[in-house]
Design a protein around this motif. Structure first.
Motif, PDB file in Angstrom:
ATOM      1  N   SER A 108       0.807  -1.215   0.000  1.00  0.00           N
ATOM      2  CA  SER A 108       0.000   0.000   0.000  1.00  0.00           C
ATOM      3  C   SER A 108       0.840   1.266   0.000  1.00  0.00           C
ATOM      4  O   SER A 108       0.521   2.234  -0.697  1.00  0.00           O
ATOM      5  N   TRP A 109       1.929   1.280   0.788  1.00  0.00           N
ATOM      6  CA  TRP A 109       2.657   2.520   1.023  1.00  0.00           C
ATOM      7  C   TRP A 109       3.940   2.662   0.218  1.00  0.00           C
ATOM      8  O   TRP A 109       4.252   3.762  -0.272  1.00  0.00           O
ATOM      9  N   LEU A 110       4.723   1.607   0.091  1.00  0.00           N
ATOM     10  CA  LEU A 110       6.067   1.754  -0.479  1.00  0.00           C
ATOM     11  C   LEU A 110       6.097   2.255  -1.919  1.00  0.00           C
ATOM     12  O   LEU A 110       6.953   3.089  -2.255  1.00  0.00           O
ATOM     13  N   PRO A 111       5.211   1.796  -2.815  1.00  0.00           N
ATOM     14  CA  PRO A 111       5.253   2.352  -4.176  1.00  0.00           C
ATOM     15  C   PRO A 111       5.022   3.859  -4.206  1.00  0.00           C
ATOM     16  O   PRO A 111       5.596   4.565  -5.045  1.00  0.00           O
ATOM     17  N   ARG A 112       4.234   4.368  -3.265  1.00  0.00           N
ATOM     18  CA  ARG A 112       3.967   5.810  -3.226  1.00  0.00           C
ATOM     19  C   ARG A 112       5.103   6.575  -2.547  1.00  0.00           C
ATOM     20  O   ARG A 112       5.350   7.741  -2.871  1.00  0.00           O
ATOM     21  N   PHE A 113       5.809   5.925  -1.617  1.00  0.00           N
ATOM     22  CA  PHE A 113       7.045   6.526  -1.108  1.00  0.00           C
ATOM     23  C   PHE A 113       8.066   6.631  -2.230  1.00  0.00           C
ATOM     24  O   PHE A 113       8.823   7.602  -2.316  1.00  0.00           O
ATOM     25  N   ALA A 114       8.108   5.620  -3.084  1.00  0.00           N
ATOM     26  CA  ALA A 114       9.105   5.572  -4.152  1.00  0.00           C
ATOM     27  C   ALA A 114       8.971   6.739  -5.114  1.00  0.00           C
ATOM     28  O   ALA A 114       9.971   7.244  -5.640  1.00  0.00           O
ATOM     29  N   THR A 115       7.754   7.192  -5.340  1.00  0.00           N
ATOM     30  CA  THR A 115       7.518   8.293  -6.280  1.00  0.00           C
ATOM     31  C   THR A 115       7.383   9.647  -5.593  1.00  0.00           C
ATOM     32  O   THR A 115       7.252  10.668  -6.270  1.00  0.00           O
ATOM     33  N   GLY A 116       7.410   9.649  -4.260  1.00  0.00           N
ATOM     34  CA  GLY A 116       7.198  10.896  -3.529  1.00  0.00           C
ATOM     35  C   GLY A 116       5.742  11.304  -3.472  1.00  0.00           C
ATOM     36  O   GLY A 116       5.411  12.379  -2.965  1.00  0.00           O
ATOM     37  N   GLU A 117       4.856  10.439  -3.994  1.00  0.00           N
ATOM     38  CA  GLU A 117       3.424  10.764  -4.010  1.00  0.00           C
ATOM     39  C   GLU A 117       2.871  10.884  -2.604  1.00  0.00           C
ATOM     40  O   GLU A 117       1.976  11.692  -2.338  1.00  0.00           O
ATOM     41  N   VAL A 118       3.392  10.065  -1.695  1.00  0.00           N
ATOM     42  CA  VAL A 118       2.898  10.078  -0.332  1.00  0.00           C
ATOM     43  C   VAL A 118       3.931  10.745   0.578  1.00  0.00           C
ATOM     44  O   VAL A 118       5.139  10.628   0.372  1.00  0.00           O
ATOM     45  N   ARG A 119       3.438  11.478   1.552  1.00  0.00           N
ATOM     46  CA  ARG A 119       4.270  12.075   2.586  1.00  0.00           C
ATOM     47  C   ARG A 119       3.755  11.580   3.931  1.00  0.00           C
ATOM     48  O   ARG A 119       2.555  11.569   4.175  1.00  0.00           O
ATOM     49  N   MET A 120       4.674  11.193   4.805  1.00  0.00           N
ATOM     50  CA  MET A 120       4.282  10.690   6.113  1.00  0.00           C
ATOM     51  C   MET A 120       5.146  11.338   7.179  1.00  0.00           C
ATOM     52  O   MET A 120       6.371  11.372   7.059  1.00  0.00           O
TER      53      MET A 120
END
Length: 385
Positions: A108-120
């Motif tokens: 759920s999270w890692l592919p979006r971390f990879a692109t910078g799409e998600v910030r946490m």
């Protein structure tokens, strides 16, 4: 033993530096003073894969280590565009989830971390606990299949930009009844979760917040990994945090030193460049030496962490963070002194860094707690606190 970075990392540094210099410190200060965010730079860096260099390749990342991500962070700072959320989101949060998250959390999270799409964001500090993680009062209790989270956090970075917060709380051990650490992913739009900005005397695009959890109901899958591994999970995030904090300070020190040296070369008084005088040349040379030493320790810490030596990484990461913070403070101070009155003029881009580098002595761990760690664990002296 090799003290030279790989051609791949050198190329990564060059590419990141080229991108960041295209924005520059003027862009950063304009955004910070207006209350905005570095979203343009962040999004472009994510699209180019720079924010995800340490995310496993199977999830769309670069498959590198914390040393690669630290290099990215350092180059952003060296170009005058320090993004504090880099220390938190791709370093702490993505690392913890990659190492300890469930399969579903990774997907759920890692592919979006990879692109910078998600910030946490990452939330551990509390008003009354300070550096003592054993005194955290944010707790989670079971309610059927859910968790109910209550508590407070303070000085949490970038929450207004974040999609979620990785919260360090405590749960009751079913066998002993004692409280133990646990990590939860809390989306920022969760009912019962509130955040309020803390006004700071800093010129920074990354804001600080107080967090409030009032009977926040979380599903079972909000718990990261296993409740029994939470202490290991916590330290898996804290070592990268210190390494990234060191890289953050190193980059700002490089930026300030470059500014000071350039001015010392071109500013001429009494017929000679001011850099020809030892009163200015020697302090700048000393900073260069201390900068190189801090950089080597940061590389050592990253290499130990990437090799799986968590304890060795802890010692080196604390030392690196200490050394980098100290040289950053010296670099900014001396660069301003070299510029004279111009050092405080906005057009020279140095005055805004005074507070930024001072933070490095306090966060993510104070210099006093680093000295406590080294005294106790490296020197074997009695615990002093």
């Amino acid at each position: 033993m090799n003290f030279v970075e790989s051609p791949e990392r050198i190329a990564l540094r060059q590419a990141v530096g080229d991108l960041a210099r295209g924005y520059g410190h003027e862009y950063y200060t304009k955004v910070a003073r207006s209350g905005g965010h570095t979203s343009d730079l962040w999004n472009e860096a994510g699209r180019l894969g720079y924010l995800g260099v340490a995310v496993p390749a199977e999830y769309g990342g670069g498959g590198g280590g914390i040393g690669d991500l630290a290099a990215v962070c350092e180059e952003f700072c060296a170009a005058g565009t320090p993004m504090l959320l880099m220390v938190v989101s791709p370093a702490i949060c993505a690392t913890v989830i990659a190492r300890y998250g469930t399969d579903e959390q990774r997907r759920s999270w890692l592919p979006r971390f990879a692109t910078g799409e998600v910030r946490m964001s990452f939330a551990i500090t509390e008003p009354d606990a300070g550096s003592n993680a054993h005194r955290l009062t944010t707790t989670a209790r079971r309610d059927g299949g859910d968790w109910i989270l209550n508590g407070r956090k303070v000085f949490i970075s970038g929450v207004d930009e974040a999609d979620a917060v990785l919260v360090v709380g405590r749960t009751a051990d079913a066998r002993t009844g004692k409280l133990k650490p646990a990590l939860f992913i809390v989306p920022t739009n969760t009912p019962g979760f509130e955040y309020r900005q803390i006004e700071m005397d800093l010129v920074s695009a990354d804001k600080q917040f107080g967090l409030f959890f009032d009977d926040v109901r979380l599903p079972a899958e909000a718990l990261v990994g296993s409740a029994d591994a939470a202490l290991a999970q916590l330290f898996a995030g804290l070592n990268p945090e210190r390494i990234m904090g060191a890289s953050f300070s190193l980059g700002i020190a490089r930026y300030a030193l470059d500014k000071g040296v350039a001015y010392a070369k071109q500013r001429s008084v009494w017929g000679a460049p001011i850099g020809s005088h030892q009163g200015l040349a020697h302090p700048l040379a000393q900073i260069k030496i201390e900068l190189e030493l801090a950089g080597l320790m940061t590389q050592k810490a990253a290499a130990r962490y990437d090799s799986g030596d968590d304890f060795g990484a802890g010692e080196a990461a604390n030392m690196a963070k200490y050394a980098a913070a100290e040289v950053a403070i010296k670099a900014v101070d001396q660069a301003i002194q070299t510029h004279g009155g111009n050092g405080m003029a906005s057009e020279y881009g140095l005055g805004t860094l005074l507070g930024a580098v001072r933070v490095g002595r306090i966060a993510p761990v104070s210099r006093e707690m680093v000295l406590n760690f080294v005294a106790q664990h490296s020197l074997g002296l009695p615990k002093s606190y």
